[in-house]
Write an enzyme that holds these catalytic residues in place. Structure first.
Site, PDB file in Angstrom:
ATOM      1  N   HIS A   1      -7.427   3.312   1.932  1.00  0.00           N
ATOM      2  CA  HIS A   1      -8.298   3.785   1.267  1.00  0.00           C
ATOM      3  C   HIS A   1      -9.863   3.535   1.580  1.00  0.00           C
ATOM      4  O   HIS A   1     -10.534   3.229   1.170  1.00  0.00           O
ATOM      5  CB  HIS A   1      -7.802   3.463  -0.162  1.00  0.00           C
ATOM      6  CG  HIS A   1      -6.604   4.578  -0.670  1.00  0.00           C
ATOM      7  ND1 HIS A   1      -6.687   5.774  -1.076  1.00  0.00           N
ATOM      8  CD2 HIS A   1      -5.958   4.414  -0.880  1.00  0.00           C
ATOM      9  CE1 HIS A   1      -6.010   6.100  -1.733  1.00  0.00           C
ATOM     10  NE2 HIS A   1      -5.295   5.067  -1.418  1.00  0.00           N
TER      11      HIS A   1
ATOM     12  N   ASP B   1      -3.786  -5.682  -3.749  1.00  0.00           N
ATOM     13  CA  ASP B   1      -4.704  -3.908  -4.116  1.00  0.00           C
ATOM     14  C   ASP B   1      -5.262  -4.458  -5.315  1.00  0.00           C
ATOM     15  O   ASP B   1      -4.709  -4.180  -6.222  1.00  0.00           O
ATOM     16  CB  ASP B   1      -4.079  -3.519  -3.762  1.00  0.00           C
ATOM     17  CG  ASP B   1      -2.883  -2.698  -2.589  1.00  0.00           C
ATOM     18  OD1 ASP B   1      -2.232  -3.698  -2.463  1.00  0.00           O
ATOM     19  OD2 ASP B   1      -3.197  -1.571  -1.988  1.00  0.00           O
TER      20      ASP B   1
ATOM     21  N   GLU C   1      -8.942  -2.363  -1.669  1.00  0.00           N
ATOM     22  CA  GLU C   1      -8.814  -0.834  -1.177  1.00  0.00           C
ATOM     23  C   GLU C   1      -9.087   0.328  -2.064  1.00  0.00           C
ATOM     24  O   GLU C   1      -9.286   1.377  -2.099  1.00  0.00           O
ATOM     25  CB  GLU C   1      -7.533  -0.794   0.051  1.00  0.00           C
ATOM     26  CG  GLU C   1      -6.418  -0.659  -0.627  1.00  0.00           C
ATOM     27  CD  GLU C   1      -5.494   0.365  -0.054  1.00  0.00           C
ATOM     28  OE1 GLU C   1      -6.114   0.969   0.793  1.00  0.00           O
ATOM     29  OE2 GLU C   1      -4.541   0.788  -1.455  1.00  0.00           O
ATOM     30  N   ASN C   2      -8.674  -0.478  -3.186  1.00  0.00           N
ATOM     31  CA  ASN C   2      -8.656   0.553  -4.964  1.00  0.00           C
ATOM     32  C   ASN C   2      -9.532   0.680  -5.876  1.00  0.00           C
ATOM     33  O   ASN C   2      -9.474   0.946  -6.954  1.00  0.00           O
ATOM     34  CB  ASN C   2      -7.617   0.838  -5.181  1.00  0.00           C
ATOM     35  CG  ASN C   2      -6.315   0.688  -4.112  1.00  0.00           C
ATOM     36  OD1 ASN C   2      -5.519   0.521  -3.828  1.00  0.00           O
ATOM     37  ND2 ASN C   2      -5.940   1.583  -3.698  1.00  0.00           N
TER      38      ASN C   2
ATOM     39  N   HIS D   1      -0.363  -2.273  -0.533  1.00  0.00           N
ATOM     40  CA  HIS D   1       0.444  -1.077  -0.738  1.00  0.00           C
ATOM     41  C   HIS D   1       1.041  -0.147  -1.583  1.00  0.00           C
ATOM     42  O   HIS D   1       0.465   0.727  -2.495  1.00  0.00           O
ATOM     43  CB  HIS D   1       0.396  -0.467   1.127  1.00  0.00           C
ATOM     44  CG  HIS D   1       0.410   1.492   0.982  1.00  0.00           C
ATOM     45  ND1 HIS D   1      -0.884   2.049   0.439  1.00  0.00           N
ATOM     46  CD2 HIS D   1       1.607   2.006   1.297  1.00  0.00           C
ATOM     47  CE1 HIS D   1      -0.695   3.412   0.789  1.00  0.00           C
ATOM     48  NE2 HIS D   1       1.061   3.201   0.662  1.00  0.00           N
TER      49      HIS D   1
ATOM     50  N   HIS E   1      -0.621  -3.727   5.276  1.00  0.00           N
ATOM     51  CA  HIS E   1      -0.414  -2.706   5.036  1.00  0.00           C
ATOM     52  C   HIS E   1       0.251  -1.867   5.178  1.00  0.00           C
ATOM     53  O   HIS E   1       0.155  -0.514   5.708  1.00  0.00           O
ATOM     54  CB  HIS E   1      -2.179  -2.548   4.470  1.00  0.00           C
ATOM     55  CG  HIS E   1      -2.341  -1.151   3.667  1.00  0.00           C
ATOM     56  ND1 HIS E   1      -2.611  -2.410   2.275  1.00  0.00           N
ATOM     57  CD2 HIS E   1      -2.493  -0.157   3.324  1.00  0.00           C
ATOM     58  CE1 HIS E   1      -3.082  -0.997   1.471  1.00  0.00           C
ATOM     59  NE2 HIS E   1      -2.937  -0.141   2.273  1.00  0.00           N
TER      60      HIS E   1
ATOM     61  N   HIS F   1       1.573  -1.761  -4.654  1.00  0.00           N
ATOM     62  CA  HIS F   1       1.196  -2.225  -6.086  1.00  0.00           C
ATOM     63  C   HIS F   1       1.839  -2.729  -6.744  1.00  0.00           C
ATOM     64  O   HIS F   1       2.194  -2.400  -8.008  1.00  0.00           O
ATOM     65  CB  HIS F   1       0.499  -0.945  -6.391  1.00  0.00           C
ATOM     66  CG  HIS F   1      -0.651  -0.623  -5.406  1.00  0.00           C
ATOM     67  ND1 HIS F   1      -1.565  -0.120  -6.364  1.00  0.00           N
ATOM     68  CD2 HIS F   1      -1.849  -0.887  -4.613  1.00  0.00           C
ATOM     69  CE1 HIS F   1      -2.819   0.321  -5.410  1.00  0.00           C
ATOM     70  NE2 HIS F   1      -2.749   0.066  -4.399  1.00  0.00           N
TER      71      HIS F   1
HETATM   72 FE   LIG Z   1      -3.855   0.641  -3.011  1.00  0.00          FE
HETATM   73 FE   LIG Z   2      -3.006   1.554   0.835  1.00  0.00          FE
END
Ligand SMILES: [Fe+2]
Ligand SMILES: [Fe+2]
Length: 271
Positions: free
Chosen positions: A68, A8, A39-40, A178, A153, A180
């Protein structure tokens, strides 16, 4: 085949680090397939089309998302016309975009990339196990496709491990995203699938999963609505995994962690 997967991407620091480092990283690792979960990327929440374009230009063959996926609304029309940008496969039927794509590599070989989301402590989506089984039944690793990469994820390590073992032998790499935070359990499973429970993020690790630590900690101390979380802005560590596959079978020969820049201990595979 050499595969590079990056976890991510969080905020500007993660974005800038990945876009700056990817061309050299891709060349140094002689990567044939590069996939990035982004996604972030947009201030911690979602992905804007211009950011996706920058990552494709830097060397990403495919980009995956997660819970996200739709935080930046502009991505909804963009994903419909961009097959290499994936959202989770098990979103409801009719959701824009796709959860899988076949990428044609520089040498003409094909690789299947899937993005699937877990359900434990997550949104109640369609069954990730059954939807993945249906998708994989349309392809054959070492036959119609030279590699299969699945970004799972999910929040719970148990669900990730169960997923990994369920499809062991049908994918080159199953890697979690997900949480992190990179896990140290990278291994080639008995059936030949490379696995790591979480790739970790590409972001500033002097943070709470990529977000500024003061605001994030306050949420745990006080049950009050706080300010919107801001991404941490220190130097990012690029986190991911590197996999080398057997060209005859598409299965993994080895998996190594990748950690470059920022605060985490540094490690790059020798190729
Ligand atoms: Fe994430
Ligand atoms: Fe996520």
């Amino acid at each position: 085949m050499h595969i590079l997967f990056l976890g991510d991407v969080v905020g500007r620091t993660g974005r800038d680090a990945v876009v700056a480092a990817l061309p050299k990283l891709r060349a140094d690792l002689r990567a044939d397939l590069v996939v990035v979960n982004a996604e972030n990327a947009s201030h911690g929440f979602g992905l804007a089309p211009e950011m996706a374009k920058d990552m494709f230009a830097a060397g990403a063959d495919a980009i995956t998302l997660g819970n996200h996926a739709w935080d930046r609304k502009e991505v909804i029309p963009y994903i419909a016309e961009t097959p290499r940008l994936l959202r989770p496969l098990n979103f409801p039927p009719g959701t824009p975009g796709a959860g899988s794509t076949v990428v044609e590599l520089h040498d003409g070989r094909k690789a299947l990339v899937l993005n699937v989301m877990g359900r434990l402590f997550m949104d109640p989506l369609d069954c990730p196990f059954r939807t993945t089984a249906v998708e994989l039944s349309k392809h054959r690793l070492g036959g119609t496709v030279a590699a299969v990469l699945i970004d799972f994820h999910a929040e719970a390590t148990s669900e990730k491990m169960a997923f990994g073992h369920s499809f062991d032998g049908q994918a080159s790499l199953i890697v979690g995203t997900h949480t992190h935070s990179p896990t140290g359990d990278h291994q080639v499973l008995p059936g030949g699938t490379a696995y790591q429970s979480d790739a970790g993020m590409c972001g500033d690790y002097d943070s709470v999963i990529g977000m500024a630590k003061e605001g994030a900690a306050t949420r745990f101390w006080k049950k009050l609505p706080g300010e919107r979380l801001q991404p941490a802005e220190g130097p990012a560590t690029i986190c991911g995994v590197f996999v080398e596959t057997d060209d005859a079978t598409g299965l993994a020969k080895r998996i190594e962690p990748v950690r470059q820049g920022g605060r985490l201990s540094q490690t790059l595979p020798v190729v």
